[in-house]
Design an enzyme around this catalytic site. Sequence first.
Site, PDB file in Angstrom:
ATOM      1  N   LYS A 138       0.846  -1.202   0.000  1.00 48.73           N
ATOM      2  CA  LYS A 138       0.000   0.000   0.000  1.00 48.73           C
ATOM      3  C   LYS A 138       0.879   1.248   0.000  1.00 48.73           C
ATOM      4  O   LYS A 138       1.594   1.509   0.965  1.00 48.73           O
ATOM      5  CB  LYS A 138      -0.887   0.043   1.252  1.00 48.73           C
ATOM      6  CG  LYS A 138      -1.959   1.116   1.122  1.00 48.73           C
ATOM      7  CD  LYS A 138      -2.525   1.553   2.442  1.00 48.73           C
ATOM      8  CE  LYS A 138      -1.838   2.758   3.009  1.00 48.73           C
ATOM      9  NZ  LYS A 138      -1.940   3.984   2.197  1.00 48.73           N
ATOM     10  N   GLU A 156       9.806   0.890  10.583  1.00 52.42           N
ATOM     11  CA  GLU A 156      10.792   1.966  10.370  1.00 52.42           C
ATOM     12  C   GLU A 156      10.054   3.263  10.651  1.00 52.42           C
ATOM     13  O   GLU A 156       9.177   3.653   9.882  1.00 52.42           O
ATOM     14  CB  GLU A 156      11.311   1.958   8.926  1.00 52.42           C
ATOM     15  CG  GLU A 156      12.020   0.694   8.490  1.00 52.42           C
ATOM     16  CD  GLU A 156      13.369   0.484   9.141  1.00 52.42           C
ATOM     17  OE1 GLU A 156      13.820   1.366   9.900  1.00 52.42           O
ATOM     18  OE2 GLU A 156      13.960  -0.576   8.910  1.00 52.42           O
TER      19      GLU A 156
HETATM   20  P1  NAD Z   1       2.020   7.879   8.417  1.00 54.11           P
HETATM   21  O1  NAD Z   1       2.343   7.016   9.575  1.00 54.11           O
HETATM   22  O2  NAD Z   1       0.893   8.813   8.541  1.00 54.11           O
HETATM   23  O3  NAD Z   1       1.653   6.977   7.141  1.00 54.11           O
HETATM   24  C1  NAD Z   1       2.517   5.990   6.645  1.00 54.11           C
HETATM   25  C2  NAD Z   1       1.689   4.975   5.871  1.00 54.11           C
HETATM   26  O4  NAD Z   1       0.812   4.323   6.779  1.00 54.11           O
HETATM   27  C3  NAD Z   1       0.800   5.579   4.787  1.00 54.11           C
HETATM   28  O5  NAD Z   1       0.755   4.696   3.683  1.00 54.11           O
HETATM   29  C4  NAD Z   1      -0.554   5.629   5.462  1.00 54.11           C
HETATM   30  O6  NAD Z   1      -1.628   5.581   4.555  1.00 54.11           O
HETATM   31  C5  NAD Z   1      -0.520   4.373   6.307  1.00 54.11           C
HETATM   32  N1  NAD Z   1      -1.435   4.374   7.461  1.00 54.11           N
HETATM   33  C6  NAD Z   1      -1.940   5.450   8.103  1.00 54.11           C
HETATM   34  N2  NAD Z   1      -2.767   5.038   9.100  1.00 54.11           N
HETATM   35  C7  NAD Z   1      -2.749   3.687   9.098  1.00 54.11           C
HETATM   36  C8  NAD Z   1      -3.384   2.695   9.884  1.00 54.11           C
HETATM   37  N3  NAD Z   1      -4.197   3.012  10.880  1.00 54.11           N
HETATM   38  N4  NAD Z   1      -3.119   1.398   9.620  1.00 54.11           N
HETATM   39  C9  NAD Z   1      -2.273   1.062   8.616  1.00 54.11           C
HETATM   40  N5  NAD Z   1      -1.671   1.955   7.815  1.00 54.11           N
HETATM   41  C10 NAD Z   1      -1.889   3.259   8.059  1.00 54.11           C
HETATM   42  O7  NAD Z   1       3.378   8.576   8.031  1.00 54.11           O
HETATM   43  P2  NAD Z   1       3.654   9.590   6.846  1.00 54.11           P
HETATM   44  O8  NAD Z   1       3.135  10.900   7.299  1.00 54.11           O
HETATM   45  O9  NAD Z   1       3.200   9.043   5.542  1.00 54.11           O
HETATM   46  O10 NAD Z   1       5.247   9.566   6.788  1.00 54.11           O
HETATM   47  C11 NAD Z   1       6.048  10.378   7.572  1.00 54.11           C
HETATM   48  C12 NAD Z   1       6.641   9.594   8.717  1.00 54.11           C
HETATM   49  O11 NAD Z   1       7.334   8.442   8.246  1.00 54.11           O
HETATM   50  C13 NAD Z   1       7.691  10.382   9.477  1.00 54.11           C
HETATM   51  O12 NAD Z   1       7.458  10.276  10.860  1.00 54.11           O
HETATM   52  C14 NAD Z   1       9.015   9.701   9.126  1.00 54.11           C
HETATM   53  O13 NAD Z   1      10.023   9.800  10.054  1.00 54.11           O
HETATM   54  C15 NAD Z   1       8.594   8.312   8.902  1.00 54.11           C
HETATM   55  N6  NAD Z   1       9.563   7.621   8.050  1.00 54.11           N
HETATM   56  C16 NAD Z   1      10.401   6.704   8.586  1.00 54.11           C
HETATM   57  C17 NAD Z   1      11.341   6.055   7.803  1.00 54.11           C
HETATM   58  C18 NAD Z   1      12.276   5.027   8.377  1.00 54.11           C
HETATM   59  O14 NAD Z   1      12.840   4.282   7.607  1.00 54.11           O
HETATM   60  N7  NAD Z   1      12.452   4.943   9.676  1.00 54.11           N
HETATM   61  C19 NAD Z   1      11.407   6.333   6.452  1.00 54.11           C
HETATM   62  C20 NAD Z   1      10.555   7.269   5.920  1.00 54.11           C
HETATM   63  C21 NAD Z   1       9.613   7.894   6.732  1.00 54.11           C
END
Ligand code: NAD
Length: 458
Positions: A152, A227
């Site tokens: 996804k 991650e």
């Molecule tokens: P997010 O957690 O809002 O969303 C990430 C993904 O999860 C999206 O595809 C979203 O649709 C999905 N999602 C949201 N709610 C969900 C649920 N209840 N159940 C399952 N899936 C769900 O994060 P974001 O705003 O897209 O990304 C930014 C964040 O990602 C930042 O905090 C960043 O640090 C982190 N990040 C971490 C890494 C790493 O490797 N550690 C890499 C890139 C980004």
Amino acid sequence: MHTVLDPATEEVVTEVESLDAAQVDEAVARAVAAGPAWRAVAPADRARLLRRFAAVVDAHVDELAELEVRGAGHTIGNARWEAGNVRDVLDYYAAAPERLFGRQIPVAGGMDVTFREPLGVVGIIVPWNFPMPIAGWGFAPALAAGNTVVLKPAELTPLTALRLAELGREAGLPPGVFTVLPGKGSVVGERLVTHEHVRKIVFTGSTEVGTRILRQAADQVKRVTLELGGKSANIVFADADLERAATSAPAGVFDNAGQDCCARSRILVQRGAYDRFLELLEPEVTALRVGSPAEPDVDMGPLISAGQRDRVRGFVENGAGADGGPVDVAFRGSAPEGPGYWYPPTVVLPRSTADPVWREEVFGPVVAVLPFDDEAEAVALANDTEYGLSGSIWTRDLGRALRVARAVESGNLSVNSNSSVRYSTPFGGFKRSGLGRELGPDALDSFTEVKNVFFADD
Ligand code: NAD
């Protein structure tokens, strides 16, 4: 339907369907059905398919990069690197099917052998900041280990993942082996997490959603790799090559407009070098070219959305300090007025380590700089965070580099460098930055179960 906007212009790029839970169930059923035949593919043939997938991606690097420029606002140079990274990760894991070694363990009364077996269906949930590489870090090792994959992408950035799934089919992946399902996290993501036939979730995203997924996964003892966020320290000692540290610091935090979990968003500088470091840093920051990401010589593009830009602004402007006072802006670059979601690369001097800009993940082009006195204070400041993903240490003293690298609680550290990720080495976080490791040999292990079989000799 979800509208994909160009973050540099706010123009509509396209509309993408948002799937529902029943469509997720159908896709998972297809992935389950495709599993036995996929795991039975001879190792050399599975390797060949992955190499072919890498070659097809290679032939489409420019197309994928242009999609990421329009749909995610990445600079064209970065986007080409990102598409190339998917190719490289596929090539790297193409060697794996023929090297998924088990062990033969000496025991009495017979022979003991371990096998590395695929888990089954793997669900991969990807954020918007690096849509291509993060997808590839999940699907390449998962497929190599014999799993089928349902992925996804983030709502804001589904285009390149959808194209990668088409390229996989073009390369010859059988139907159901690699499926991309666009849609909402609360619908498609949540259904993947709770689906009993999805054996593992690889999630990259916020610590908040990651924590929720870990809780939900517990009900089924589902395997997870998480991650999550970061607040990485870039530690500069007075004996370092200050010019190198200062000239490389902007890329270490402003790359991808700071929307990088590995961003070195806290710079710690030893007091004796503090003024000189800022003096060297300023022209590097003010010279950054911020503008249309399609232009080849641009250093930084827009932020992903209006909401993200406003959130970033909130860390700097209007009494953003912990006490409601200001955060001092030391200097900043420029950014276009708009349309588009722009914010200039900004260097701030926090008044205290309680300031949100020092403590929280900004996920934008803002870096905070603070002085320290000695090694012990540098380590204490670096570790004074709930995160532990990345970081850098700049010094010419090898002993110090070693001591500090061992003392900083972080999954990925670089000495005299700001690099974080190589496809052949493990990547992941300490503390609330995550669980498990992606890339390198560790990721491959995480996509298999170990089965132990004893053969009696009588
Ligand atoms: P997010 O957690 O809002 O969303 C990430 C993904 O999860 C999206 O595809 C979203 O649709 C999905 N999602 C949201 N709610 C969900 C649920 N209840 N159940 C399952 N899936 C769900 O994060 P974001 O705003 O897209 O990304 C930014 C964040 O990602 C930042 O905090 C960043 O640090 C982190 N990040 C971490 C890494 C790493 O490797 N550690 C890499 C890139 C980004």
